[in-house]
Design an enzyme around this catalytic site. Sequence first.
Site, PDB file in Angstrom:
ATOM      1  N   HIS A 194      -4.065  55.142  26.021  1.00 46.82           N
ATOM      2  CA  HIS A 194      -2.668  55.428  26.351  1.00 46.82           C
ATOM      3  C   HIS A 194      -1.960  54.162  26.825  1.00 46.82           C
ATOM      4  CE1 HIS A 194      -2.906  59.680  25.740  1.00 46.82           C
ATOM      5  NE2 HIS A 194      -3.704  59.925  26.767  1.00 46.82           N
ATOM      6  N   HIS A 224     -10.395  57.003  26.317  1.00 48.48           N
ATOM      7  CA  HIS A 224      -9.236  57.839  25.972  1.00 48.48           C
ATOM      8  C   HIS A 224      -8.033  57.450  26.829  1.00 48.48           C
ATOM      9  CE1 HIS A 224      -7.092  61.778  25.251  1.00 48.48           C
ATOM     10  NE2 HIS A 224      -6.625  61.461  26.447  1.00 48.48           N
ATOM     11  N   GLU A 225      -8.238  57.359  28.136  1.00 46.36           N
ATOM     12  CA  GLU A 225      -7.123  57.049  29.036  1.00 46.36           C
ATOM     13  C   GLU A 225      -6.584  55.642  28.816  1.00 46.36           C
ATOM     14  OE1 GLU A 225      -5.551  59.170  30.789  1.00 46.36           O
ATOM     15  OE2 GLU A 225      -6.953  60.763  30.254  1.00 46.36           O
ATOM     16  N   GLU A 234      -2.241  62.843  22.527  1.00 50.77           N
ATOM     17  CA  GLU A 234      -3.581  63.178  23.003  1.00 50.77           C
ATOM     18  C   GLU A 234      -4.593  63.118  21.861  1.00 50.77           C
ATOM     19  OE1 GLU A 234      -4.510  63.373  26.041  1.00 50.77           O
ATOM     20  OE2 GLU A 234      -2.470  63.197  26.802  1.00 50.77           O
TER      21      GLU A 234
END
Length: 311
Positions: free
Chosen positions: A155, A151-152, A227
């Site tokens: 970004h 997920h991170e 997100e």
Amino acid sequence: MAGRTTVGKGPRSRYAPDRGLTTRMVTTMFLIGLVYVVFVGVLLAVLRGSWPIILVIAGGLFIVQFWFSDRIAAFSMGAREVTPEQAPELHGAVDRICALADMPKPRVAIADSDVPNAFAVGRNEKTALVCATTGLLRRLEPEELEGVLAHELSHVAHRDVAVMTIASFLGVLAGVMTRVAVWGGFGRPDSSRDPNAAIAMLLIPVVSAAVYVLSFLLTRLLSRYRELSADRAAAMLTGRPSALASALTKVTGEMAAIPTRDLRKAEPFNAFWFAPAFSSKESLSRLLSSHPTLEQRLDQLGRLSAQLGRP
């Protein structure tokens, strides 16, 4: 390297591209830039004799915000860069995600905090840093940790970290310029000689407040979408939406057990965190959250599980 596309012809990693995110980032940057031009124009019109100072301060703040904000944020959240020898499990998980995504490995850090969370900062892949807290490492299973890291890193791959950094600049500038104009008093005309001078000076805090509100709302709208985009990209990359859903549920549930003083320290950085930290149920930040609700995120991951045929 196989699987990598050329710059400008598509995504630079195997993370699924998100046209909706790209459109929102471009729109946000355009609107932020438009408001920025109007804001500086008002300052130049009101403080006619101080335009060199205004331009120098605006330019200086932009440089600091763009080039050093990631380091400032990482330092403020207590990130400490670690080697593979110091954190073999964390480095191993990052290595696996980067190999799966076909992207350069970022710097890896750990924050000594019981708040179970993670974040990524950096202007691009070369300057990126991914950080997990000791509370997160202690609570998650390996597959859950990989879901959070995926997920991170999405970004970073989608470059929305840099966009958020730039987008937040205008609110910072508005606040600083207001203080300089109101309390510094540079270039202030003599109101006794010019009856319109006092009215003109009152426009600065009013316009600054409007600029801050617009900047805040635009970045919050972008933040909530990014997100969801990161959840979706991570689930598609790893092929395990349920692991990310489990991590989300665990992290959010554990927040209630964290001391209020620790949550208050983490709350100002919610836009960077994997999951937001709230010091109270009545927190204003909860109403203007940088993240979608847990229910929205789990619902999306549930649909992705069904599409992928995963439990």
